[in-house]
Design a protein around this motif. Sequence first.
Motif, PDB file in Angstrom:
ATOM      1  N   LEU A  49       0.818  -1.210   0.000  1.00 44.79           N
ATOM      2  CA  LEU A  49       0.000   0.000   0.000  1.00 44.79           C
ATOM      3  C   LEU A  49       0.855   1.264   0.000  1.00 44.79           C
ATOM      4  O   LEU A  49       1.954   1.279   0.549  1.00 44.79           O
ATOM      5  CB  LEU A  49      -0.900   0.017   1.246  1.00 44.79           C
ATOM      6  CG  LEU A  49      -1.954  -1.066   1.322  1.00 44.79           C
ATOM      7  CD1 LEU A  49      -2.664  -1.006   2.678  1.00 44.79           C
ATOM      8  CD2 LEU A  49      -2.952  -0.954   0.176  1.00 44.79           C
ATOM      9  N   PRO A  50       0.326   2.340  -0.570  1.00 47.89           N
ATOM     10  CA  PRO A  50       0.984   3.637  -0.424  1.00 47.89           C
ATOM     11  C   PRO A  50       1.073   3.982   1.069  1.00 47.89           C
ATOM     12  O   PRO A  50       0.204   3.602   1.865  1.00 47.89           O
ATOM     13  CB  PRO A  50       0.052   4.604  -1.152  1.00 47.89           C
ATOM     14  CG  PRO A  50      -0.783   3.760  -2.044  1.00 47.89           C
ATOM     15  CD  PRO A  50      -0.892   2.422  -1.382  1.00 47.89           C
ATOM     16  N   LEU A  51       2.112   4.701   1.438  1.00 47.02           N
ATOM     17  CA  LEU A  51       2.416   4.980   2.836  1.00 47.02           C
ATOM     18  C   LEU A  51       1.218   5.507   3.629  1.00 47.02           C
ATOM     19  O   LEU A  51       0.876   4.990   4.690  1.00 47.02           O
ATOM     20  CB  LEU A  51       3.588   5.961   2.926  1.00 47.02           C
ATOM     21  CG  LEU A  51       4.028   6.369   4.317  1.00 47.02           C
ATOM     22  CD1 LEU A  51       4.492   5.169   5.119  1.00 47.02           C
ATOM     23  CD2 LEU A  51       5.130   7.411   4.225  1.00 47.02           C
ATOM     24  N   GLU A  52       0.590   6.548   3.140  1.00 49.38           N
ATOM     25  CA  GLU A  52      -0.515   7.163   3.887  1.00 49.38           C
ATOM     26  C   GLU A  52      -1.660   6.180   4.111  1.00 49.38           C
ATOM     27  O   GLU A  52      -2.226   6.107   5.200  1.00 49.38           O
ATOM     28  CB  GLU A  52      -1.020   8.410   3.146  1.00 49.38           C
ATOM     29  CG  GLU A  52      -2.059   9.175   3.928  1.00 49.38           C
ATOM     30  CD  GLU A  52      -2.472  10.476   3.255  1.00 49.38           C
ATOM     31  OE1 GLU A  52      -3.525  11.000   3.642  1.00 49.38           O
ATOM     32  OE2 GLU A  52      -1.752  10.972   2.374  1.00 49.38           O
ATOM     33  N   LEU A  53      -1.987   5.404   3.115  1.00 51.39           N
ATOM     34  CA  LEU A  53      -3.061   4.424   3.240  1.00 51.39           C
ATOM     35  C   LEU A  53      -2.671   3.302   4.205  1.00 51.39           C
ATOM     36  O   LEU A  53      -3.495   2.838   4.994  1.00 51.39           O
ATOM     37  CB  LEU A  53      -3.417   3.854   1.869  1.00 51.39           C
ATOM     38  CG  LEU A  53      -4.644   2.968   1.793  1.00 51.39           C
ATOM     39  CD1 LEU A  53      -5.883   3.648   2.368  1.00 51.39           C
ATOM     40  CD2 LEU A  53      -4.887   2.568   0.343  1.00 51.39           C
ATOM     41  N   ALA A  54      -1.407   2.894   4.173  1.00 54.15           N
ATOM     42  CA  ALA A  54      -0.930   1.866   5.097  1.00 54.15           C
ATOM     43  C   ALA A  54      -1.071   2.337   6.541  1.00 54.15           C
ATOM     44  O   ALA A  54      -1.485   1.576   7.423  1.00 54.15           O
ATOM     45  CB  ALA A  54       0.518   1.502   4.789  1.00 54.15           C
ATOM     46  N   VAL A  55      -0.757   3.600   6.790  1.00 55.40           N
ATOM     47  CA  VAL A  55      -0.872   4.147   8.137  1.00 55.40           C
ATOM     48  C   VAL A  55      -2.337   4.240   8.561  1.00 55.40           C
ATOM     49  O   VAL A  55      -2.693   3.905   9.698  1.00 55.40           O
ATOM     50  CB  VAL A  55      -0.167   5.524   8.224  1.00 55.40           C
ATOM     51  CG1 VAL A  55      -0.463   6.215   9.552  1.00 55.40           C
ATOM     52  CG2 VAL A  55       1.334   5.358   8.030  1.00 55.40           C
ATOM     53  N   HIS A  56      -3.209   4.660   7.656  1.00 57.57           N
ATOM     54  CA  HIS A  56      -4.640   4.751   7.979  1.00 57.57           C
ATOM     55  C   HIS A  56      -5.217   3.370   8.297  1.00 57.57           C
ATOM     56  O   HIS A  56      -6.031   3.235   9.215  1.00 57.57           O
ATOM     57  CB  HIS A  56      -5.419   5.414   6.845  1.00 57.57           C
ATOM     58  CG  HIS A  56      -5.247   6.897   6.793  1.00 57.57           C
ATOM     59  ND1 HIS A  56      -5.784   7.750   7.727  1.00 57.57           N
ATOM     60  CD2 HIS A  56      -4.571   7.677   5.920  1.00 57.57           C
ATOM     61  CE1 HIS A  56      -5.458   8.993   7.433  1.00 57.57           C
ATOM     62  NE2 HIS A  56      -4.721   8.979   6.335  1.00 57.57           N
ATOM     63  N   LEU A  57      -4.792   2.354   7.557  1.00 48.03           N
ATOM     64  CA  LEU A  57      -5.250   0.997   7.855  1.00 48.03           C
ATOM     65  C   LEU A  57      -4.750   0.567   9.235  1.00 48.03           C
ATOM     66  O   LEU A  57      -5.516   0.031  10.040  1.00 48.03           O
ATOM     67  CB  LEU A  57      -4.774   0.011   6.788  1.00 48.03           C
ATOM     68  CG  LEU A  57      -5.117  -1.458   7.060  1.00 48.03           C
ATOM     69  CD1 LEU A  57      -6.625  -1.675   7.176  1.00 48.03           C
ATOM     70  CD2 LEU A  57      -4.524  -2.345   5.972  1.00 48.03           C
ATOM     71  N   GLY A  58      -3.498   0.821   9.520  1.00 48.64           N
ATOM     72  CA  GLY A  58      -2.938   0.452  10.820  1.00 48.64           C
ATOM     73  C   GLY A  58      -3.707   1.069  11.980  1.00 48.64           C
ATOM     74  O   GLY A  58      -3.893   0.438  13.020  1.00 48.64           O
ATOM     75  N   ALA A  59      -4.172   2.282  11.801  1.00 45.09           N
ATOM     76  CA  ALA A  59      -4.914   2.969  12.853  1.00 45.09           C
ATOM     77  C   ALA A  59      -6.248   2.298  13.150  1.00 45.09           C
ATOM     78  O   ALA A  59      -6.806   2.476  14.236  1.00 45.09           O
ATOM     79  CB  ALA A  59      -5.135   4.432  12.470  1.00 45.09           C
ATOM     80  N   GLN A  60      -6.757   1.515  12.224  1.00 48.53           N
ATOM     81  CA  GLN A  60      -8.052   0.850  12.395  1.00 48.53           C
ATOM     82  C   GLN A  60      -7.942  -0.502  13.097  1.00 48.53           C
ATOM     83  O   GLN A  60      -8.943  -1.105  13.438  1.00 48.53           O
ATOM     84  CB  GLN A  60      -8.686   0.617  11.021  1.00 48.53           C
ATOM     85  CG  GLN A  60      -8.981   1.866  10.259  1.00 48.53           C
ATOM     86  CD  GLN A  60     -10.439   2.193  10.259  1.00 48.53           C
ATOM     87  OE1 GLN A  60     -11.282   1.325  10.315  1.00 48.53           O
ATOM     88  NE2 GLN A  60     -10.741   3.467  10.185  1.00 48.53           N
ATOM     89  N   LEU A  61      -6.727  -0.979  13.288  1.00 44.94           N
ATOM     90  CA  LEU A  61      -6.527  -2.322  13.831  1.00 44.94           C
ATOM     91  C   LEU A  61      -6.528  -2.316  15.355  1.00 44.94           C
ATOM     92  O   LEU A  61      -6.117  -1.337  15.975  1.00 44.94           O
ATOM     93  CB  LEU A  61      -5.194  -2.883  13.318  1.00 44.94           C
ATOM     94  CG  LEU A  61      -5.041  -2.964  11.796  1.00 44.94           C
ATOM     95  CD1 LEU A  61      -3.634  -3.415  11.436  1.00 44.94           C
ATOM     96  CD2 LEU A  61      -6.095  -3.865  11.185  1.00 44.94           C
ATOM     97  N   PRO A  62      -6.969  -3.424  15.962  1.00 49.64           N
ATOM     98  CA  PRO A  62      -6.865  -3.534  17.419  1.00 49.64           C
ATOM     99  C   PRO A  62      -5.406  -3.384  17.851  1.00 49.64           C
ATOM    100  O   PRO A  62      -4.493  -3.736  17.093  1.00 49.64           O
ATOM    101  CB  PRO A  62      -7.369  -4.948  17.714  1.00 49.64           C
ATOM    102  CG  PRO A  62      -8.103  -5.384  16.494  1.00 49.64           C
ATOM    103  CD  PRO A  62      -7.516  -4.622  15.342  1.00 49.64           C
ATOM    104  N   LEU A  63      -5.187  -2.901  19.046  1.00 44.65           N
ATOM    105  CA  LEU A  63      -3.849  -2.570  19.528  1.00 44.65           C
ATOM    106  C   LEU A  63      -2.842  -3.707  19.331  1.00 44.65           C
ATOM    107  O   LEU A  63      -1.744  -3.489  18.818  1.00 44.65           O
ATOM    108  CB  LEU A  63      -3.929  -2.177  21.006  1.00 44.65           C
ATOM    109  CG  LEU A  63      -2.672  -1.655  21.657  1.00 44.65           C
ATOM    110  CD1 LEU A  63      -2.182  -0.385  20.952  1.00 44.65           C
ATOM    111  CD2 LEU A  63      -2.949  -1.357  23.129  1.00 44.65           C
ATOM    112  N   LEU A  64      -3.187  -4.901  19.704  1.00 45.83           N
ATOM    113  CA  LEU A  64      -2.273  -6.038  19.577  1.00 45.83           C
ATOM    114  C   LEU A  64      -1.992  -6.367  18.110  1.00 45.83           C
ATOM    115  O   LEU A  64      -0.850  -6.595  17.717  1.00 45.83           O
ATOM    116  CB  LEU A  64      -2.857  -7.259  20.295  1.00 45.83           C
ATOM    117  CG  LEU A  64      -1.950  -8.432  20.550  1.00 45.83           C
ATOM    118  CD1 LEU A  64      -0.719  -8.026  21.351  1.00 45.83           C
ATOM    119  CD2 LEU A  64      -2.723  -9.512  21.314  1.00 45.83           C
TER     120      LEU A  64
END
Length: 154
Positions: A49-64
Amino acid sequence: MAATGLEVFDRTVQTTNIWLDEIMKTIGPDRHAAWHALGAVLHALRDRLPLELAVHLGAQLPLLVRGLYYDQWHVARQPEKLRSLDEFLQRVAEGLRGTRPMDVRDATLAVLRTLAHHVDPGQVHKVAEALPGEIREFWRKGERAAAPRGGAGA
């Protein structure tokens, strides 16, 4: 009684176990294998994924799961140029080395379906649209195949 005494930790463990249970419905009852499949697919997806989209996806994931997602990330190599489904699945297979044998396609679909089930639909759409057509279609076909049939529409 709470396992850790901190609600945020207990909640992320519970949520992560729900995700792993969903993955195990496809790959079999092995929590360690499900964890490795989750990591292998998330890493392949993140790195494509493009960097910005990868970060936005990561923010949606449960902490673990978010910790797993960001583990060993090298931003400077972002995004990888995986253009075909075979290249993407090969990347997932590399991430599965050292685990019990499992069907890479099944493991990949199990994780992608779990993501689609738990992550905001708008974010899932953006992620899917950022993937090459062959990978995007693989994901969509997998979701359609897993969708319940004959139920009442919304």
